[in-house]
Every structure is written in structure tokens, then in C-alpha cells.
Design a protein around this motif. Structure first.
Motif, PDB file in Angstrom:
ATOM      1  N   VAL A  77       0.779  -1.259   0.000  1.00 35.26           N
ATOM      2  CA  VAL A  77       0.000   0.000   0.000  1.00 35.26           C
ATOM      3  C   VAL A  77       0.805   1.300   0.000  1.00 35.26           C
ATOM      4  N   CYS A  78       2.129   1.225   0.022  1.00 36.92           N
ATOM      5  CA  CYS A  78       2.881   2.491  -0.054  1.00 36.92           C
ATOM      6  C   CYS A  78       2.657   3.127  -1.430  1.00 36.92           C
ATOM      7  N   GLY A 134      -2.374   0.919  15.139  1.00 42.46           N
ATOM      8  CA  GLY A 134      -2.167   1.154  13.703  1.00 42.46           C
ATOM      9  C   GLY A 134      -0.689   1.028  13.409  1.00 42.46           C
ATOM     10  N   GLY A 137       1.621   2.483  16.262  1.00 42.73           N
ATOM     11  CA  GLY A 137       1.689   1.657  17.474  1.00 42.73           C
ATOM     12  C   GLY A 137       2.417   0.345  17.218  1.00 42.73           C
ATOM     13  N   ALA A 156      -8.625   0.016  21.199  1.00 36.53           N
ATOM     14  CA  ALA A 156     -10.051   0.229  21.491  1.00 36.53           C
ATOM     15  C   ALA A 156     -10.949  -0.790  20.775  1.00 36.53           C
ATOM     16  N   GLY A 162      -5.664  -1.015  13.381  1.00 39.19           N
ATOM     17  CA  GLY A 162      -6.031   0.359  13.007  1.00 39.19           C
ATOM     18  C   GLY A 162      -6.587   0.409  11.588  1.00 39.19           C
ATOM     19  N   ILE A 168      -8.349   0.523   5.035  1.00 41.47           N
ATOM     20  CA  ILE A 168      -7.908   0.192   3.669  1.00 41.47           C
ATOM     21  C   ILE A 168      -8.664  -1.060   3.209  1.00 41.47           C
ATOM     22  N   MET A 196     -10.071  -2.151  24.645  1.00 43.09           N
ATOM     23  CA  MET A 196      -9.601  -1.328  25.766  1.00 43.09           C
ATOM     24  C   MET A 196      -9.476   0.112  25.276  1.00 43.09           C
ATOM     25  N   VAL A 197     -10.425   0.938  25.680  1.00 40.57           N
ATOM     26  CA  VAL A 197     -10.463   2.320  25.207  1.00 40.57           C
ATOM     27  C   VAL A 197      -9.789   3.231  26.231  1.00 40.57           C
ATOM     28  N   ALA A 198      -8.698   3.867  25.820  1.00 41.19           N
ATOM     29  CA  ALA A 198      -8.041   4.829  26.721  1.00 41.19           C
ATOM     30  C   ALA A 198      -8.987   6.003  26.935  1.00 41.19           C
ATOM     31  N   GLY A 401       2.579   9.318  14.749  1.00 42.34           N
ATOM     32  CA  GLY A 401       1.623   8.893  13.720  1.00 42.34           C
ATOM     33  C   GLY A 401       0.644  10.016  13.412  1.00 42.34           C
ATOM     34  N   THR A 409       0.459   8.856   5.508  1.00 39.21           N
ATOM     35  CA  THR A 409       0.576   7.498   4.941  1.00 39.21           C
ATOM     36  C   THR A 409       1.060   6.525   6.010  1.00 39.21           C
ATOM     37  N   VAL A 410       0.923   5.251   5.693  1.00 40.40           N
ATOM     38  CA  VAL A 410       1.385   4.187   6.587  1.00 40.40           C
ATOM     39  C   VAL A 410       2.868   4.391   6.895  1.00 40.40           C
ATOM     40  N   ALA A 413       3.735   7.285   9.201  1.00 44.77           N
ATOM     41  CA  ALA A 413       3.467   6.933  10.608  1.00 44.77           C
ATOM     42  C   ALA A 413       4.590   6.041  11.133  1.00 44.77           C
TER      43      ALA A 413
HETATM   44  C1  LIG Z   1      -9.529   4.419   3.879  1.00 45.37           C
HETATM   45  C2  LIG Z   1      -8.064   4.740   4.027  1.00 45.37           C
HETATM   46  C3  LIG Z   1      -7.173   4.270   3.086  1.00 45.37           C
HETATM   47  C4  LIG Z   1      -5.814   4.545   3.203  1.00 45.37           C
HETATM   48  N1  LIG Z   1      -4.962   4.037   2.281  1.00 45.37           N
HETATM   49  C5  LIG Z   1      -3.625   4.212   2.427  1.00 45.37           C
HETATM   50  C6  LIG Z   1      -2.708   3.614   1.517  1.00 45.37           C
HETATM   51  O1  LIG Z   1      -3.077   2.957   0.558  1.00 45.37           O
HETATM   52  N2  LIG Z   1      -1.380   3.807   1.727  1.00 45.37           N
HETATM   53  C7  LIG Z   1      -0.902   4.516   2.782  1.00 45.37           C
HETATM   54  O2  LIG Z   1       0.309   4.609   2.944  1.00 45.37           O
HETATM   55  N3  LIG Z   1      -1.754   5.111   3.666  1.00 45.37           N
HETATM   56  C8  LIG Z   1      -3.100   4.962   3.518  1.00 45.37           C
HETATM   57  N4  LIG Z   1      -3.958   5.547   4.404  1.00 45.37           N
HETATM   58  C9  LIG Z   1      -3.420   6.343   5.527  1.00 45.37           C
HETATM   59  C10 LIG Z   1      -2.867   5.435   6.647  1.00 45.37           C
HETATM   60  O3  LIG Z   1      -3.674   4.306   6.818  1.00 45.37           O
HETATM   61  C11 LIG Z   1      -2.719   6.214   7.945  1.00 45.37           C
HETATM   62  O4  LIG Z   1      -1.907   7.341   7.708  1.00 45.37           O
HETATM   63  C12 LIG Z   1      -2.088   5.347   9.051  1.00 45.37           C
HETATM   64  O5  LIG Z   1      -2.879   4.196   9.288  1.00 45.37           O
HETATM   65  C13 LIG Z   1      -1.914   6.131  10.348  1.00 45.37           C
HETATM   66  O6  LIG Z   1      -1.403   5.281  11.316  1.00 45.37           O
HETATM   67  P1  LIG Z   1      -1.611   5.516  12.872  1.00 45.37           P
HETATM   68  O7  LIG Z   1      -0.983   4.349  13.541  1.00 45.37           O
HETATM   69  O8  LIG Z   1      -1.150   6.874  13.223  1.00 45.37           O
HETATM   70  O9  LIG Z   1      -3.192   5.516  13.113  1.00 45.37           O
HETATM   71  P2  LIG Z   1      -4.356   4.469  12.807  1.00 45.37           P
HETATM   72  O10 LIG Z   1      -4.024   3.524  11.739  1.00 45.37           O
HETATM   73  O11 LIG Z   1      -5.576   5.299  12.661  1.00 45.37           O
HETATM   74  O12 LIG Z   1      -4.458   3.641  14.162  1.00 45.37           O
HETATM   75  C14 LIG Z   1      -4.930   4.206  15.352  1.00 45.37           C
HETATM   76  C15 LIG Z   1      -5.419   3.124  16.276  1.00 45.37           C
HETATM   77  O13 LIG Z   1      -5.688   3.667  17.555  1.00 45.37           O
HETATM   78  C16 LIG Z   1      -6.907   3.126  18.072  1.00 45.37           C
HETATM   79  N5  LIG Z   1      -7.461   4.050  19.054  1.00 45.37           N
HETATM   80  C17 LIG Z   1      -8.000   5.286  18.821  1.00 45.37           C
HETATM   81  N6  LIG Z   1      -8.399   5.839  19.981  1.00 45.37           N
HETATM   82  C18 LIG Z   1      -8.115   4.953  20.965  1.00 45.37           C
HETATM   83  C19 LIG Z   1      -8.292   4.947  22.377  1.00 45.37           C
HETATM   84  N7  LIG Z   1      -8.858   5.984  23.014  1.00 45.37           N
HETATM   85  N8  LIG Z   1      -7.888   3.856  23.073  1.00 45.37           N
HETATM   86  C20 LIG Z   1      -7.301   2.808  22.445  1.00 45.37           C
HETATM   87  N9  LIG Z   1      -7.107   2.760  21.094  1.00 45.37           N
HETATM   88  C21 LIG Z   1      -7.504   3.811  20.376  1.00 45.37           C
HETATM   89  C22 LIG Z   1      -7.750   2.999  16.813  1.00 45.37           C
HETATM   90  O14 LIG Z   1      -8.815   2.100  17.019  1.00 45.37           O
HETATM   91  C23 LIG Z   1      -6.734   2.494  15.809  1.00 45.37           C
HETATM   92  O15 LIG Z   1      -6.618   1.093  15.863  1.00 45.37           O
HETATM   93  C24 LIG Z   1      -5.350   5.311   4.301  1.00 45.37           C
HETATM   94  C25 LIG Z   1      -6.248   5.811   5.239  1.00 45.37           C
HETATM   95  C26 LIG Z   1      -7.585   5.537   5.116  1.00 45.37           C
HETATM   96  C27 LIG Z   1      -8.555   6.071   6.134  1.00 45.37           C
END
Ligand SMILES: Cc1cc2nc3c(=O)[nH]c(=O)nc-3n(C[C@H](O)[C@H](O)[C@H](O)COP(=O)(O)OP(=O)(O)OC[C@H]3O[C@@H](n4cnc5c(N)ncnc54)[C@H](O)[C@@H]3O)c2cc1C
Length: 436
Positions: A77-78, A134, A137, A156, A162, A168, A196-198, A401, A409-410, A413
Motif C-alpha cells: 500500500v505504499c 495502527g 503503534g 479500542a 487500526g 484500507i 480497551m479504550v483509553a 503517527g 501514509t502508513v 506513521a
Molecule cells: C480508507 C483509508 C485508506 C488509506 N490508504 C492508504 C494507503 O493505501 N497507503 C498509505 O500509505 N496510507 C493509507 N492511508 C493512511 C494510513 O492508513 C494512515 O496514515 C495510518 O494508518 C496512520 O497510522 P496511525 O498508527 O497513526 O493511526 P491508525 O491507523 O488510525 O491507528 C490508530 C489506532 O488507535 C486506536 N485508538 C483510537 N483511539 C483509541 C483509544 N482511546 N484507546 C485505544 N485505542 C484507540 C484505533 O482504534 C486504531 O486502531 C489510508 C487511510 C484511510 C482512512
């Protein structure tokens, strides 16, 4: 092809061994490889490709593992055209090496053959809580576990991953691939606690009371923006993020297809011009929608979706309406039947029975509202500092992230999380020294 509940997953099958070796042999092994500079986490690209060309897939795997915990995901997915492949010297002639597919080949080969032989040290360096699972993490958890930290991830949702799992769509990233990358991180001794929701089930303060040395917030931007126009409560108007999540669950048989808003024959309008809009539109096509249109308020050139995603959507029959600013949903009874947009020529009415909103997202306030001392900026993004890298305004609490740098992007992060992992390690080591 994989047949599931809602639609056929027609994901690209990737290279076989012959194809991978042939592709790797095309690499020029440049003296000054520009591809590395195009990779946000600076994977040693020519080195791992050279090993593939010699048939040394285990060695290629080791080289990738130095920098990434999620090669099977990045390989899929990059936005490679903007990163490594776009920087490949052969790109000038339109013959760039298919680096993403080679990375994916190595990760999949590793999985199929069970090559993984990570030597993980004993967990003696301290205890770190990671909130959110995600890519940020997961990267923190993997990197810290590999250098001797005891890591517990709190998520959560019912399953870790995530956006990789719930955002995706599976025709771009199959969910068994996400699950196996998580199992690999679990095999490093990381504990995952789901549901587990913070801010609800626990707080940052209770984590410290129970003996953690540091906490990491990687909670992303899980509050989707809604379009505040008349008719927004009509049946048939839904956030794209919710639609993507329910489609994924229905496809896995965990939800009834009737709970997914798009049905065979639906006339769908997606509002927005980013990659989430492309994913929602393409998922609707796969479910069998009669017509799918993307309505975007600016021009084609301004659209934030990557070119590759846009072209795939076009190829699959998605229609695009540019310079069309939504001003009102129109209903028949309590159900949406059209959207009124303002164009350069004036108002226009576009008919549709499902409206999917994809106009961005922002961080939730749950953690910062239940913990004193974590500053956020005016948009709600967590403020962090350079030293130790990623620490928030509250001592011992780090963040990284999307929740810090806005949705990206993934690999972005992951890149940030890798630096934060170093910051956490330095902080905990210093803390232990002072505690003595
Ligand atoms: C539909 C979609 C498609 C995408 N496609 C691509 C792609 O093709 N290529 C690419 O590089 N990027 C893509 N992205 C962007 C990429 O997925 C994100 O930038 C990346 O996942 C961010 O990572 P993160 O770990 O910061 O957050 P996230 O992936 O959002 O993970 C956050 C996690 O924290 C958890 N969480 C939130 N609040 C709490 C709480 N209070 N307590 C406990 N847990 C909690 C959430 O449930 C989640 O599991 C896409 C995004 C979306 C929405």
C-alpha cells in the motif's frame, strides 16, 4: 480470487519466484542509489534486491527487517510511484524497478516458508504501554520489543491493526496479511489487549500507577469530519469510514450484508477527493452499485488522491464531477434521493440514493480530556518535542503517527514511530538510571 460475503476480492497475486528474480536482475545496483532517498524509512533497497537476484530470499528478508516491521503491508500500500520507484534511475525511461512488489514477494515468501528467526532479547529494559495499534503503534511495539522492552498494546477495537484492518479495503490489502504481520510482532513478546479504550476503560495516569515507565499515544485521527449541510440526517447519508468498516466486516461474514448501506443497484455519490473517497467509490463498485460518482469541490488537478488511485477508480467505471460544491441533500420522505451542488454554471441536482462523505478526519479528545498536561494544537493534534523525540508536554508520555502529524501514509506513521521508539528507549534508560 477469493470469494467472500459481499464481493470478490480480486487482489493482485504478486510475483512468483521466477518473476521476482527476473525483476531483481534488472536493478542496476547504482553507486549512489536514489531509490533509498525516496523511501521514508530508508530501506536498503539495492541490497535486498541484489539478494533476491541471487536467490537469497532469507538474506533479503534480514535486510528489510533492519528497517521495517511491516514489509508485507508497505509492499502493497505504499505510494511507490511517489517514493522509491519514483526515485529509481530507470523511472526516467518509464522502466523503474517494481520495488514494492519485490518487498511484498520477500515478505510473503518469508511467511510461506516460515523463515522468521528473530533473536529477541530478554525484556529487561522497562515497561512501555502503547495506545493504538495502527502502523505507528505496531512499529513502536516491534522496535521496542526487539531491543528488550516489555510492551503492552491497548487497542479500542476488537482487533488490532487500526486503518490497516478497518480502513484500507481488502482488495488492496488483504486482512490475513495484516493479521500475520501482527502475529509476527506478537511473537517478539508483545502483548495485545483489545476492546480497551483509553479515556474510558483506563487512563494514562492509571497506566503509570500500574508500573509502566512510559506510554505512547498512536491513536490516529478516528473522528471523521461530517458535511454540515441541510439534509445531513436523511437515511442514506453515511461517513465513508463507517461504510468501509462495515463492508470489511460483512465481507468477513462478521456482519450481515443488509447492514452495509450500499446494495447491488445502488446509485452512490461519494463526496470528497482524497484516497478515502477513492476507496469508498471502488468498494461501492465491487458491491454492485449501478452508478458511482465522486463529487469534488475543486478541480481535477487539486484532488489530493494519488494519481494511481484516481486512475484505478476511473478504470473501474467511477465517474467524477469536479468543481461541484455540495450545498444540500434532498430527500424523498426521510430518505436521501439527491444532492444539490453549486458549480460554475450555477446549482445542479445529482440523483443518488447513497451519499458517502469522505472529507477528512481529526483526532478524538478522549485521552487528552482525561489526562492533565498533554497539550494539543488548535486542531487537536498532539504537540510533541524533539528531545527526547516524540515526548508530549507530559513527562513520560509520547505520541506519533497521524495523531501528531495529521493524516498521511502508513510509512510516514512508521517513520515517525521509529524515531519516537528511540526517544522512548533513551527516556526509559535515563529514568532507570536516575531511579537507582
Ligand atoms: C480508507 C483509508 C485508506 C488509506 N490508504 C492508504 C494507503 O493505501 N497507503 C498509505 O500509505 N496510507 C493509507 N492511508 C493512511 C494510513 O492508513 C494512515 O496514515 C495510518 O494508518 C496512520 O497510522 P496511525 O498508527 O497513526 O493511526 P491508525 O491507523 O488510525 O491507528 C490508530 C489506532 O488507535 C486506536 N485508538 C483510537 N483511539 C483509541 C483509544 N482511546 N484507546 C485505544 N485505542 C484507540 C484505533 O482504534 C486504531 O486502531 C489510508 C487511510 C484511510 C482512512
Amino acid at each position: 480470487m477469493e470469494s467472500k460475503g459481499l464481493y470478490i476480492i480480486d487482489a493482485d497475486q504478486g510475483y512468483n519466484m521466477l518473476e521476482a528474480v527476473a525483476e531483481a536482475k534488472r536493478c542496476l545496483n547504482c553507486k549512489n542509489p536514489t531509490c533509498i532517498g525516496g523511501c521514508p524509512i530508508e530501506n536498503d533497497i539495492p541490497e535486498f534486491i541484489k539478494e533476491i537476484s541471487k536467490g537469497n530470499f532469507g538474506e533479503a528478508r534480514e535486510i528489510l527487517a533492519r528497517k521495517t516491521n511491516l514489509p508485507a503491508i508497505c509492499g502493497r500500500v505504499c505510494p511507490h510511484d511517489l517514493q522509491c520507484e519514483g526515485h529509481c534511475i530507470l523511472a526516467k525511461a518509464g522502466k523503474e524497478i517494481n520495488i514494492g512488489k519485490l518487498e511484498r514477494f520477500v515478505a510473503d515468501f518469508d511467511h510461506t516458508m516460515g523463515l522468521i528467526n528473530e533473536k529477541i532479547p530478554r525484556k529487561t529494559r522497562g515497561k512501555v504501554a502503547v495506545i493504538g495499534s495502527g502502523p505507528a503503534g505496531l512499529t513502536i511495539a516491534g522496535d521496542l520489543a526487539k531491543i528488550g522492552f516489555n510492551v503492552v498494546v491497548y487497542e479500542a477495537l476488537p482487533e488490532p491493526g487500526g486503518i490497516l484492518l478497518y480502513g484500507i479495503p481488502d482488495f488492496r490489502l488483504q486482512k490475513d496479511v495484516v493479521r500475520r504481520e501482527i502475529r509476527k510482532i506478537e511473537s517478539y513478546g508483545v502483548t495485545f489487549m483489545t476492546n480497551m479504550v483509553a479515556g474510558v476503560d483506563f487512563t494514562v495516569d492509571t497506566l503509570f500507577q500500574s508500573g509502566f515507565d512510559a506510554a505512547f499515544i498512536g491513536t490516529g485521527t478516528n473522528v471523521s469530519n461530517n458535511l454540515d449541510i441541510p439534509g445531513k440526517s436523511l437515511k442514506g447519508v453515511e461517513l465513508s469510514s463507517y461504510f468501509l468498516r462495515t463492508s470489511m466486516l460483512a465481507n468477513e461474514g462478521k456482519l450481515n450484508s443488509s447492514d452495509v448501506i450500499v446494495k447491488e443497484g445502488s446509485k452512490v455519490i461519494v463526496i470528497g477527493g482524497g484516497n478515502v473517497a477513492m476507496d469508498a467509490a471502488r468498494t461501492a463498485v465491487r458491491i454492485g452499485a449501478k452508478e458511482v460518482s465522486v463529487v469534488y469541490r475543486r478541480s481535477e488537478e487539486d484532488m489530493p488522491a494519488t494519481r494511481a488511485e484516481y486512475e484505478d477508480a476511473l478504470r473501474e467505471g467511477v465517474q467524477f464531477r469536479f468543481n461541484s460544491n455540495p450545498i444540500e441533500y434532498l430527500g424523498r420522505g426521510d430518505e436521501v434521493c439527491a444532492i444539490k451542488v453549486m458549480t460554475e454554471e450555477g446549482e445542479e441536482i445529482l440523483e443518488g440514493d447513497v451519499m458517502l462523505v469522505a472529507i477528512g478526519s481529526k483526532p478524538a479528545k478522549r485521552i487528552v480530556s482525561t489526562t492533565e498536561g498533554i497539550d494539543v494544537d488548535e486542531k487537536g493534534y498532539v504537540v510533541t518535542r524533539e528531545k527526547p523525540y516524540g515526548m508530549t508536554t507530559l513527562k513520560g508520555v509520547f505520541a506519533g503517527g497521524d495523531v501528531v502529524h495529521q493524516p498521511a501514509t502508513v510509512v510516514k506513521a512508521m517513520k515517525e514511530a521509529k524515531k519516537v521508539a528511540e526517544g522512548i528507549a533513551a527516556y526509559v534508560d535515563a529514568k532507570k538510571l536516575l531511579d537507582l
